[in-house]
Design a protein around this motif. Sequence first.
Motif, mmCIF file in Angstrom:
data_model
loop_
_atom_site.group_PDB
_atom_site.id
_atom_site.type_symbol
_atom_site.label_atom_id
_atom_site.label_comp_id
_atom_site.label_asym_id
_atom_site.label_seq_id
_atom_site.Cartn_x
_atom_site.Cartn_y
_atom_site.Cartn_z
ATOM 1 N N ALA A 116 9.477 -6.468 -15.153
ATOM 2 C CA ALA A 116 8.771 -5.506 -15.995
ATOM 3 C C ALA A 116 9.192 -4.091 -15.639
ATOM 4 C CB ALA A 116 7.256 -5.661 -15.832
ATOM 5 N N SER A 117 9.281 -3.806 -14.338
ATOM 6 C CA SER A 117 9.612 -2.446 -13.912
ATOM 7 C C SER A 117 10.189 -2.480 -12.508
ATOM 8 C CB SER A 117 8.365 -1.555 -13.949
ATOM 9 O OG SER A 117 7.365 -2.076 -13.084
ATOM 10 N N ILE A 118 10.897 -1.435 -12.169
ATOM 11 C CA ILE A 118 11.482 -1.279 -10.839
ATOM 12 C C ILE A 118 11.261 0.156 -10.396
ATOM 13 C CG2 ILE A 118 13.564 -1.420 -9.429
ATOM 14 C CD1 ILE A 118 14.693 -3.403 -11.476
ATOM 15 N N ALA A 119 10.683 0.326 -9.206
ATOM 16 C CA ALA A 119 10.474 1.661 -8.642
ATOM 17 C C ALA A 119 11.597 1.959 -7.653
ATOM 18 C CB ALA A 119 9.120 1.736 -7.937
ATOM 19 N N ASP A 120 12.303 3.058 -7.875
ATOM 20 C CA ASP A 120 13.347 3.443 -6.930
ATOM 21 C C ASP A 120 12.745 4.385 -5.885
ATOM 22 O OD1 ASP A 120 13.143 5.960 -8.098
ATOM 23 O OD2 ASP A 120 15.021 5.796 -9.213
ATOM 24 N N PRO A 121 13.503 4.782 -4.875
ATOM 25 C CA PRO A 121 12.930 5.626 -3.825
ATOM 26 C C PRO A 121 12.327 6.926 -4.335
ATOM 27 C CG PRO A 121 14.995 4.678 -3.080
ATOM 28 C CD PRO A 121 14.876 4.340 -4.528
ATOM 29 N N ALA A 122 12.926 7.532 -5.363
ATOM 30 C CA ALA A 122 12.361 8.768 -5.906
ATOM 31 C C ALA A 122 10.983 8.514 -6.512
ATOM 32 C CB ALA A 122 13.306 9.362 -6.950
ATOM 33 N N ASP A 123 10.846 7.393 -7.233
ATOM 34 C CA ASP A 123 9.542 7.031 -7.784
ATOM 35 C C ASP A 123 8.525 6.833 -6.665
ATOM 36 O OD1 ASP A 123 10.278 6.948 -10.528
ATOM 37 O OD2 ASP A 123 11.135 4.953 -10.251
ATOM 38 N N LEU A 124 8.933 6.124 -5.607
ATOM 39 C CA LEU A 124 8.006 5.783 -4.533
ATOM 40 C C LEU A 124 7.647 6.996 -3.691
ATOM 41 C CD1 LEU A 124 9.585 2.374 -3.493
ATOM 42 C CD2 LEU A 124 7.450 2.727 -4.743
ATOM 43 N N ARG A 125 8.546 7.965 -3.585
ATOM 44 C CA ARG A 125 8.182 9.220 -2.912
ATOM 45 C C ARG A 125 7.185 9.999 -3.766
ATOM 46 N NH1 ARG A 125 8.739 9.567 2.492
ATOM 47 N NH2 ARG A 125 10.863 9.138 3.175
ATOM 48 N N ALA A 126 7.416 9.993 -5.070
ATOM 49 C CA ALA A 126 6.536 10.753 -5.963
ATOM 50 C C ALA A 126 5.171 10.094 -6.094
ATOM 51 C CB ALA A 126 7.189 10.882 -7.338
ATOM 52 N N ALA A 127 5.138 8.762 -6.169
ATOM 53 C CA ALA A 127 3.886 8.019 -6.374
ATOM 54 C C ALA A 127 4.014 6.693 -5.646
ATOM 55 C CB ALA A 127 3.631 7.814 -7.861
ATOM 56 N N PRO A 128 3.623 6.605 -4.391
ATOM 57 C CA PRO A 128 3.925 5.431 -3.559
ATOM 58 C C PRO A 128 3.382 4.102 -4.065
ATOM 59 C CG PRO A 128 3.229 7.274 -2.196
ATOM 60 C CD PRO A 128 2.983 7.686 -3.609
ATOM 61 N N THR A 129 2.343 4.102 -4.885
ATOM 62 C CA THR A 129 1.793 2.828 -5.362
ATOM 63 C C THR A 129 2.342 2.411 -6.719
ATOM 64 O OG1 THR A 129 -0.122 3.899 -6.397
ATOM 65 C CG2 THR A 129 -0.366 3.196 -4.104
ATOM 66 N N THR A 130 3.282 3.166 -7.266
ATOM 67 C CA THR A 130 3.785 2.831 -8.594
ATOM 68 C C THR A 130 4.626 1.565 -8.579
ATOM 69 O OG1 THR A 130 4.990 3.641 -10.532
ATOM 70 C CG2 THR A 130 5.873 4.244 -8.376
ATOM 71 N N ALA A 131 4.590 0.846 -9.707
ATOM 72 C CA ALA A 131 5.484 -0.293 -9.922
ATOM 73 C C ALA A 131 6.784 0.160 -10.556
ATOM 74 C CB ALA A 131 4.798 -1.336 -10.796
ATOM 75 N N GLY A 132 6.885 1.439 -10.876
ATOM 76 C CA GLY A 132 8.149 1.997 -11.345
ATOM 77 C C GLY A 132 8.279 2.096 -12.845
ATOM 78 N N SER A 188 0.834 -1.192 0.000
ATOM 79 C CA SER A 188 0.000 0.000 0.000
ATOM 80 C C SER A 188 0.871 1.246 0.000
ATOM 81 C CB SER A 188 -0.913 0.015 1.225
ATOM 82 O OG SER A 188 -0.163 0.274 2.405
ATOM 83 N N GLY A 189 0.331 2.336 -0.549
ATOM 84 C CA GLY A 189 1.071 3.589 -0.564
ATOM 85 C C GLY A 189 1.390 4.080 0.830
ATOM 86 N N TYR A 198 -1.827 0.655 -15.952
ATOM 87 C CA TYR A 198 -1.717 1.803 -16.849
ATOM 88 C C TYR A 198 -0.370 2.472 -16.642
ATOM 89 C CZ TYR A 198 -2.707 4.759 -12.768
ATOM 90 O OH TYR A 198 -2.642 5.387 -11.550
ATOM 91 N N LEU A 199 -0.008 3.310 -17.594
ATOM 92 C CA LEU A 199 1.192 4.143 -17.507
ATOM 93 C C LEU A 199 0.777 5.584 -17.291
ATOM 94 C CD1 LEU A 199 3.128 2.598 -20.525
ATOM 95 C CD2 LEU A 199 3.837 2.427 -18.133
ATOM 96 N N ASP A 200 1.421 6.273 -16.358
ATOM 97 C CA ASP A 200 1.098 7.684 -16.180
ATOM 98 C C ASP A 200 1.837 8.509 -17.228
ATOM 99 O OD1 ASP A 200 3.714 8.052 -15.302
ATOM 100 O OD2 ASP A 200 3.180 8.553 -13.238
ATOM 101 N N ALA A 201 1.647 9.818 -17.195
ATOM 102 C CA ALA A 201 2.215 10.678 -18.232
ATOM 103 C C ALA A 201 3.735 10.730 -18.179
ATOM 104 C CB ALA A 201 1.642 12.095 -18.099
ATOM 105 N N ALA A 202 4.328 10.357 -17.040
ATOM 106 C CA ALA A 202 5.786 10.360 -16.910
ATOM 107 C C ALA A 202 6.393 8.992 -17.204
ATOM 108 C CB ALA A 202 6.179 10.807 -15.500
ATOM 109 N N GLY A 203 5.554 8.013 -17.570
ATOM 110 C CA GLY A 203 6.068 6.698 -17.917
ATOM 111 C C GLY A 203 6.161 5.717 -16.774
ATOM 112 N N ARG A 204 5.599 6.050 -15.606
ATOM 113 C CA ARG A 204 5.581 5.102 -14.498
ATOM 114 C C ARG A 204 4.438 4.106 -14.689
ATOM 115 N NH1 ARG A 204 5.500 10.059 -12.011
ATOM 116 N NH2 ARG A 204 7.503 10.827 -11.237
#
Length: 688
Positions: A495-511, A468-469, A568-574
């Motif tokens: 498929a994807s990896i979320a780094d800490p910057a991704d998770l701070r920006a969008a906590p539920t992202t798969a990266g 969870s976020g 889905y993919l957001d506008a930044a490609g996450r």
Amino acid sequence: MRDDVVEASAVVGHPPDVVWQIVGSPEWYPRFVPEISWSEVQEPASRGRGPRGLIRIVPERRPMLETQVQAVVYRPGEHVVWCGVPDDGTWVSLELRPLAGGRTELFVRMMLQPAHMELVSSIKKDIRAVARRLDLHLSGQADPDAGPDGVKATKLRTTSILVRAGVLSPGRPDKLARQLNSISQWGATIAGGYQAAAARAADEVALHDERNVRTFAQVQERSDRLTNALSELGVNERDRIALMCRNHSAMVESFVAASKLGADVILLNTGLSASSVKDVLAEHRPAAVLADDEFAQTIANVPGDFARISTWPDAETGYPTVDELIQSAPADRPKPAERPGRLVVLTSGTSGTPKGARRPTPKGMGAAASILDRIPLKAGDRILVAAPLFHSWGLAAMQIGMALRSSLALVRKFDAEETLRTIAEQQCDALFVVPIMLQRIMDLPERVRARYDLSSLRIVASSGSAMSGTFVTSFMDTFGDVLYNFYGSTEVSWASIADPADLRAAPTTAGRCPLGTNVAILDEDRKPVPPGGEGQIFVGNDMLFDGYTSGIDPARAADLMATGDVGYLDAAGRLFVTGRADEMIVSGGENVFPRPVEEALVALPGVHDAAVVGVADAEWGQRLAAYVVPRRGASLHAEDIRAYIHQRLARFAVPRDVYFVPDLPRNATGKILKRLLHDDTWPVTTDY
């Protein structure tokens, strides 16, 4: 116009009431505006008041901004004005002006603080790009200019990553020659990886468990001897060897020996029921089964003419141990097999025979580079592997660890406080886990966590189920920005990896996609969905699996393979994963299908009907909930249901919630409407 107010506009080819579907729904903003990474409605719109929520903005090359916002103007189909809470003088106005031909002018005005005025030119450009994405989405059209989401793997890029991580580095000419010769002879196999590591770092610690410490040179010699011992027992190239072990050095040595022998390795989940183990071994027909003594009785009850070997002796089983075989075997160096042995990872079967997925042999060092592209591990890092080695993520930790010549601390049975103690005592740089383990760590009292110096820990790499976020943010607030979330599957690897910057920006992202990986969101016809749209997640990379041992494969589209998830993919490609494409439930990193559980339930005397669904769980990602219709006159208790299922199926198929209901909601054709079971008004009881 005032100097500090920015104005921009763009035309969308749809009427205002249609465009409002997005403009009036702030939770959709991240799918269309690259700088908005997260938008959460905390109070929905009501009569006379617009919505209130949280928004995160990630400007290019600037720190992330997080603020509460309130819609002070909210006229559906016409106009919304967002202001900060508390009011800091900034605001954004989105006005929809009708144009001829059913079009809309999206007119944007912003009051910016002086520090952000340099964003004016990019804002005006972004408005046009946002309008284009809106147009395509509302028209149901994919972006014709959209290219692959991942970074193409080139030799230069791959080499650069490997050099940066220290996989390839200067050294003594003789050691470097032996390292390269090992890779050349054995390829990017487990045997080749440990041979190369022994050539460069023979006296460094390779494996550390609660009983043993092994250097790379010792792993080399012991695996050579074990290879010869297995050969003397009649195990040959292309035969199959099954492993049913917890994490320890003998399991890794068995991996390496099987790889040197050219045998296929079948990884048995230690949580499988005895009947599932029997079915798997009957289907795959191994020449040898190497298992910890706690599973000896399970293996003993399986008929078959195969060698039985103890990997973790703690009882009198009568089977030879790995150590005994190693001590009695010659130390002759095996020659590389003509065909590298394969790894068969089992999907999480809940009854019958779990599916075996054949993992491909890496074509080179590109597989390691893909992970190292997003997770900054370095050569010589000390890695604590708590994720089970039979699980794809634990297996990945072992494989990336051998490439990095890392010391692997292996955890047989997870304990939250013991894990923290090990990190502190061994000064571990990285921890590989499944999410439930992180939940157990967070459940420890703060005074217990504070006992251990975790300053060495740079990376906590997690995979296996959704987090969870709220949990993601809480974990990083507690332990720092060290969390990396890996999304993949047995079939597609990663498929994807979320780094800490991704998770701070969008906590539920798969990266985001790592090197050499592409992700596509496709509709039911295998066509790309419009920008911001949801669909099935398809992945392309060099490590797509070779197929199930049963011969049935997941859906494909050109060189892409389905993960079985929707997202889905957001506008930044996450990438964001919103659910399963079918009814599969992921609980604590294990995949569970409801139907076998339902079939087992209705076979229980006293049960008339049953349905099983997945419900959100902060600890497990999801948990199973069983809704049971008892037969008239039956006496049933929830604990009886759980005990019965535990006897029949794997432990992760046992419903944690059991409700007794008078009937199940059905449609006119008799199909159970499972979505109604989540309705709080549905009558339930925990005993009958």
